[in-house]
Design a protein around this motif. Structure first.
Motif, PDB file in Angstrom:
ATOM      1  N   UNK A 180       0.832  -1.210   0.000  1.00 55.90           N
ATOM      2  CA  UNK A 180       0.000   0.000   0.000  1.00 55.90           C
ATOM      3  C   UNK A 180       0.866   1.259   0.000  1.00 55.90           C
ATOM      4  N   UNK A 181       1.981   1.212   0.714  1.00 62.55           N
ATOM      5  CA  UNK A 181       2.825   2.408   0.830  1.00 62.55           C
ATOM      6  C   UNK A 181       3.450   2.806  -0.494  1.00 62.55           C
ATOM      7  N   UNK A 182       3.642   1.838  -1.402  1.00 60.91           N
ATOM      8  CA  UNK A 182       4.230   2.161  -2.709  1.00 60.91           C
ATOM      9  C   UNK A 182       3.177   2.161  -3.820  1.00 60.91           C
ATOM     10  N   UNK A 183       1.901   2.099  -3.427  1.00 56.63           N
ATOM     11  CA  UNK A 183       0.830   2.177  -4.416  1.00 56.63           C
ATOM     12  C   UNK A 183       0.712   0.969  -5.311  1.00 56.63           C
ATOM     13  N   UNK A 184       1.047  -0.225  -4.787  1.00 54.64           N
ATOM     14  CA  UNK A 184       1.002  -1.436  -5.608  1.00 54.64           C
ATOM     15  C   UNK A 184       0.048  -2.498  -5.063  1.00 54.64           C
ATOM     16  N   UNK A 216       1.731 -11.011 -11.938  1.00 59.44           N
ATOM     17  CA  UNK A 216       3.112 -11.454 -12.130  1.00 59.44           C
ATOM     18  C   UNK A 216       4.015 -10.230 -12.259  1.00 59.44           C
ATOM     19  N   UNK A 217       5.196 -10.290 -11.664  1.00 56.98           N
ATOM     20  CA  UNK A 217       6.107  -9.148 -11.778  1.00 56.98           C
ATOM     21  C   UNK A 217       6.564  -8.956 -13.218  1.00 56.98           C
ATOM     22  N   UNK A 218       6.438  -9.999 -14.036  1.00 54.35           N
ATOM     23  CA  UNK A 218       6.826  -9.880 -15.441  1.00 54.35           C
ATOM     24  C   UNK A 218       5.931  -8.906 -16.193  1.00 54.35           C
ATOM     25  N   UNK A 219       4.747  -8.619 -15.632  1.00 55.41           N
ATOM     26  CA  UNK A 219       3.790  -7.729 -16.309  1.00 55.41           C
ATOM     27  C   UNK A 219       3.973  -6.267 -15.917  1.00 55.41           C
ATOM     28  N   UNK A 220       4.964  -5.981 -15.084  1.00 54.69           N
ATOM     29  CA  UNK A 220       5.119  -4.627 -14.547  1.00 54.69           C
ATOM     30  C   UNK A 220       6.039  -3.766 -15.404  1.00 54.69           C
ATOM     31  N   UNK A 221       5.830  -2.459 -15.303  1.00 53.74           N
ATOM     32  CA  UNK A 221       6.725  -1.499 -15.950  1.00 53.74           C
ATOM     33  C   UNK A 221       7.986  -1.342 -15.100  1.00 53.74           C
ATOM     34  N   UNK A 222       8.962  -0.617 -15.621  1.00 48.33           N
ATOM     35  CA  UNK A 222      10.198  -0.403 -14.872  1.00 48.33           C
ATOM     36  C   UNK A 222       9.965   0.299 -13.553  1.00 48.33           C
ATOM     37  N   UNK A 223       9.110   1.340 -13.587  1.00 43.56           N
ATOM     38  CA  UNK A 223       8.821   2.067 -12.358  1.00 43.56           C
ATOM     39  C   UNK A 223       8.100   1.201 -11.346  1.00 43.56           C
ATOM     40  N   UNK A 224       7.204   0.326 -11.822  1.00 49.78           N
ATOM     41  CA  UNK A 224       6.487  -0.573 -10.921  1.00 49.78           C
ATOM     42  C   UNK A 224       7.426  -1.626 -10.329  1.00 49.78           C
ATOM     43  N   UNK A 225       8.362  -2.099 -11.133  1.00 44.63           N
ATOM     44  CA  UNK A 225       9.388  -3.014 -10.614  1.00 44.63           C
ATOM     45  C   UNK A 225      10.110  -2.373  -9.435  1.00 44.63           C
TER      46      UNK A 225
END
Length: 257
Positions: free
Chosen positions: A128-132, A139-148
């Motif tokens: 929650x603190x990082x808005x995720x 899957x982390x494979x579906x994330x953008x660079x900033x989301x990673x």
């Protein structure tokens, strides 16, 4: 009550080599409880090597490192330390969900490696603190660079560390994620977390920085108020001499890394 003058990180005359090439040439650095310290410098100045030597990823060839007053070689309470490496694939190429990656950061506090209710709640708070939180099952494979990057920070926060070490957390991250990360860090600092950051530039984190330590050629060239980039000083490549620097050497405020 914790002593706010207590050293959390201490480096004394630390030297280190990478492939027999000297990278750190006698670093002295102290970060005290509750401080937010930015480590700045050009590429190859030794910034990342310095933080990696603190957590034991790079062996030192001389000098001494202490964490919370304990020589690093004898330090065992790593749950007190959160580390965010330079941006990388959050799962290291292994298929994993966001929650699984962040949960791995809680294992240092989990009893017998089993996540209990308090551990799961800490993972949820970190997300929650990082808005995720809304991507928890993805899957982390579906994330953008900033989301990673947000996931890597949540993984470090899951253990509720007293010391947070971050290596270029803003590098290659979109503005929206930069703002989220700055807000997250504000919350951690307000809660009393001690922070050491390797930064390319101060950016949105500037208001949080208590001290800047500028490295050049593996040596500390400035340790004091953060360099100010104002007016033409903000232009890339502008040499700005800081009179409070011991050697009054120019610091390239536009191209710090």
């Amino acid at each position: 009550m914790a002593d706010t003058n207590e050293p959390v990180i201490t480096l004394r005359k630390v030297t280190a080599e990478l492939g027999s090439r000297p990278v750190l040439r006698g670093i002295d650095l102290t970060v005290r409880r509750g401080e937010v310290v930015a480590l700045l410098g050009a590429n190859g100045s030794g910034k990342s090597t310095a933080v990696r030597s603190i957590i034991g990823q790079v062996p030192v060839t001389g000098g001494a490192i202490e964490l919370f007053g304990t020589p690093r070689g004898r330090f065992r309470d790593w749950a007190r330390v959160g580390y965010v490496p330079q941006r990388t694939t959050a799962a290291g190429g292994v298929p994993a969900t966001v929650t699984e990656v962040v949960s791995s950061g809680r294992l240092s506090r989990a009893r017998f490696g089993i996540l209990r209710r308090a551990d799961r709640e800490a993972v949820t708070r970190a997300l929650e603190s990082v808005g995720m939180a809304d991507r928890a099952k993805d899957s982390v494979d579906a994330l953008s660079g900033g989301q990673h990057q947000r996931v890597l920070i949540a993984r470090a926060l899951a253990a509720q560390p007293e010391l947070l070490i971050m290596d270029e957390p803003m590098a290659g991250v979109d503005l929206a994620s930069q703002e989220v990360l700055a807000a997250t860090l504000r919350e951690q600092v307000a809660a009393g977390t001690t922070v050491l950051l390797v930064l390319h530039e101060l950016g949105p984190l500037e208001p949080l920085i208590d001290r800047a330590v500028v490295l050049r050629d593996g040596c500390v060239r400035h340790d004091g108020p953060p360099p100010k980039a104002v007016g033409q000083h903000a232009l890339p490549g502008h040499d700005h001499v800081h009179p409070h620097s011991a050697e009054a050497e120019p610091v390239r405020t536009g191209l710090l890394s």
